[in-house]
Design a protein around this motif. Structure first.
Motif, mmCIF file in Angstrom:
data_model
loop_
_atom_site.group_PDB
_atom_site.id
_atom_site.type_symbol
_atom_site.label_atom_id
_atom_site.label_comp_id
_atom_site.label_asym_id
_atom_site.label_seq_id
_atom_site.Cartn_x
_atom_site.Cartn_y
_atom_site.Cartn_z
ATOM 1 N N ILE A 187 19.240 19.854 -37.111
ATOM 2 C CA ILE A 187 18.678 20.968 -37.876
ATOM 3 C C ILE A 187 19.824 21.698 -38.572
ATOM 4 N N TYR A 188 19.672 21.906 -39.872
ATOM 5 C CA TYR A 188 20.662 22.642 -40.653
ATOM 6 C C TYR A 188 20.026 23.902 -41.224
ATOM 7 N N ILE A 189 20.803 24.975 -41.280
ATOM 8 C CA ILE A 189 20.345 26.179 -41.963
ATOM 9 C C ILE A 189 20.613 25.961 -43.449
ATOM 10 N N LEU A 206 23.666 16.462 -33.156
ATOM 11 C CA LEU A 206 22.824 15.455 -32.516
ATOM 12 C C LEU A 206 23.072 15.361 -31.016
ATOM 13 N N PHE A 207 24.311 15.604 -30.608
ATOM 14 C CA PHE A 207 24.689 15.431 -29.201
ATOM 15 C C PHE A 207 25.340 16.705 -28.670
ATOM 16 N N ALA A 208 24.680 17.820 -28.886
ATOM 17 C CA ALA A 208 25.244 19.126 -28.539
ATOM 18 C C ALA A 208 25.505 19.244 -27.039
ATOM 19 N N GLU A 209 26.714 19.671 -26.709
ATOM 20 C CA GLU A 209 27.059 19.949 -25.311
ATOM 21 C C GLU A 209 26.863 21.417 -24.980
ATOM 22 N N ALA A 210 26.807 22.260 -26.006
ATOM 23 C CA ALA A 210 26.498 23.688 -25.853
ATOM 24 C C ALA A 210 25.463 24.043 -26.901
ATOM 25 N N TYR A 211 24.652 25.033 -26.601
ATOM 26 C CA TYR A 211 23.512 25.342 -27.479
ATOM 27 C C TYR A 211 23.941 25.639 -28.912
ATOM 28 N N GLN A 262 26.102 24.454 -30.729
ATOM 29 C CA GLN A 262 26.493 23.288 -31.510
ATOM 30 C C GLN A 262 25.317 22.700 -32.299
ATOM 31 N N HIS A 263 24.096 22.958 -31.864
ATOM 32 C CA HIS A 263 22.933 22.489 -32.616
ATOM 33 C C HIS A 263 22.939 23.039 -34.043
ATOM 34 N N PHE A 264 23.585 24.195 -34.235
ATOM 35 C CA PHE A 264 23.515 24.887 -35.525
ATOM 36 C C PHE A 264 24.893 25.232 -36.081
ATOM 37 N N ALA A 265 25.946 24.720 -35.473
ATOM 38 C CA ALA A 265 27.311 25.064 -35.863
ATOM 39 C C ALA A 265 27.500 26.575 -35.877
ATOM 40 N N GLY A 266 26.902 27.256 -34.915
ATOM 41 C CA GLY A 266 27.001 28.710 -34.833
ATOM 42 C C GLY A 266 25.669 29.325 -34.442
ATOM 43 N N THR A 267 25.398 30.505 -34.952
ATOM 44 C CA THR A 267 24.191 31.236 -34.595
ATOM 45 C C THR A 267 22.936 30.470 -34.999
ATOM 46 N N ALA A 268 21.984 30.433 -34.115
ATOM 47 C CA ALA A 268 20.725 29.733 -34.370
ATOM 48 C C ALA A 268 19.873 30.490 -35.392
ATOM 49 N N PRO A 269 19.062 29.767 -36.178
ATOM 50 C CA PRO A 269 18.101 30.398 -37.092
ATOM 51 C C PRO A 269 16.862 30.829 -36.306
ATOM 52 N N THR A 270 17.024 31.838 -35.509
ATOM 53 C CA THR A 270 16.052 32.162 -34.458
ATOM 54 C C THR A 270 14.622 32.306 -34.963
ATOM 55 N N HIS A 271 14.416 33.094 -35.996
ATOM 56 C CA HIS A 271 13.046 33.395 -36.400
ATOM 57 C C HIS A 271 12.383 32.226 -37.117
#
Length: 401
Positions: free
Chosen positions: A61-63, A235-240, A242-251
């Motif tokens: 997933i990319y922002i 794809l293979f995130a070891e920490a949360y 990493q799924h987004f290369a930073g802050t998640a697109p929460t909303h």
């Protein structure tokens, strides 16, 4: 007197109409982005993204918008100087090729024009001519949003396999996902991209890339991927984070979780496809009737090559632009522009429009848009055949029997 005061209807091919419950799911306080609910929600979203693509692959997933998803796919599939073969069936296929070329990829493009699908025989011939196996990936849109051409992806895979060519098959599903039938695993796709603002019914801002094991392996030597676009940590995130290369697109994630629940668990994917197919046939029936008395033409002659998400059409003598203006100004319905169908400033530049029937759309929304269009044709004295709305209604009535 304008009759546009009231709730407007956006009948353009993205951003599509968003369900109220998706918007309500997003209307909330920000969560803890390090642990707890959002981490669990993201795991569910990733699993559901595989389900909606009928894929057992990996998902990133990319922002971003769809162009960002293009860049992610290109950056990971290729190194500078690698070769791509692009099958273009409209403006967005051409744009994907231009994007790859701008990133340093050598591009060979087969342009099939704006009114016909890609020919698997020509793909097979191009791959047979690549005796040095320089073509690293074949890029093709499933549905080109501009032309409304739908390509036969299973046939593209068969052509690649017939040659025994190692090229990856990469497919742009931005306009088609959750509208037209798509089967990632069954059709042998290696890389697929999509975005949040069309069939997935979420505001623009999320780009998605599905990646097969073969594509993961092929990408390990690529040198175009910068830290943000590199799909391996996602794809293979070891920490949360990493799924987004930073802050998640929460909303956006909250909205996406709700829309995927609606599509997969409530309506069901086969019914989603069937609904879009029925609404598309209704639009085509209306245009066929209008075309009996004027300069009307659906862009794609063969119904099997038409998208169920969006319909591109021509109304001659500038009729398309006139009708679009009337529908928005007088009735509150916004139709799509004729993107990439002719050169800017050309004599026929005002002859093209698009009607979207993607995402959170039902019978009354589509019939309402068509009825507004017919009213506009009458108000503007644009020559047209009668019975467009009756023809569309008959299609939908037959669907429910």
């Amino acid at each position: 007197m304008s009759l546009a005061h009231g709730r407007p209807y956006l009948a353009i091919p993205g951003p599509s109409t968003m369900p109220d419950r998706v918007l309500r799911a997003m209307h909330r306080a920000a969560p803890n982005i390090y642990e707890g609910e959002i981490v669990d929600l993201t795991a569910t979203v990733l699993a559901d993204l595989r389900r909606v693509a009928l894929s057992s692959s990996h998902v990133a997933i990319y922002i971003s918008n769809g162009h960002g998803a293009w860049e992610a796919a290109i950056a990971n599939m290729f190194s500078k100087g690698d070769k791509a073969l692009v099958l273009a069936t409209g403006r967005f296929g051409i744009s994907w090729a231009e994007h790859a070329r701008g990133m340093g990829v050598e591009v060979e493009m087969i342009d099939f024009g704006r009114r016909t699908p890609a020919d698997p025989a020509r793909l097979e011939a191009a791959l047979r001519a690549d005796t040095e196996r320089r073509i690293k990936a074949v890029l093709v849109t499933h549905v080109d949003t501009a032309s409304s051409v739908r390509n036969d992806i299973a046939a593209m895979r068969a052509a690649i396999d017939a040659v025994g060519h190692p090229a990856l098959l990469a497919v742009d599903c931005i306009a088609s996902l959750a509208c037209d039938e798509f089967r990632f695993d069954d059709w042998g796709v290696d890389v697929m991209i999509a975005a949040s603002q069309k069939g997935l019914m979420v505001p623009p801002g999320l780009g998605f890339v599905w990646v097969s094991d073969k594509a993961v392996a092929a990408s390990k030597g690529s040198d175009l991927a910068t830290p943000y676009w590199n799909w391996h940590p996602r794809l293979f995130a070891e920490a949360y984070y990493q799924h987004f290369a930073g802050t998640a697109p929460t909303h956006h994630l909250y909205g996406l979780a709700e829309s995927l629940k609606m599509l997969l668990d409530e309506e069901g994917l086969p019914q989603v496809w069937a609904r879009h197919a029925a609404l598309a046939r209704a639009v085509w029936a209306a245009f066929d009737a209008w075309g009996q008395g004027g300069e009307f033409r659906l862009n794609i002659l063969d119904p099997a090559a038409r998208s169920n998400a969006v319909t591109a059409a021509r109304i001659g003598n500038g009729g398309a632009d006139q009708l679009r203006g009337w529908c928005e100004r007088e009735a509150g319905v916004t139709l799509g522009i004729g993107l990439g169908m002719t050169e800017p400033g050309a004599p026929d530049a005002g002859d093209y429009l698009r009607v979207a029937h993607m995402g959170h759309v039902n019978a009354h929304m589509t019939l309402g848009a068509l009825a507004v269009m017919e009213a506009g044709l009458q108000a503007l004295s644009i020559p047209h055949g009668r019975g467009g709305i009756a023809a569309a209604a008959a299609v939908l009535a037959a669907t429910t029997k």
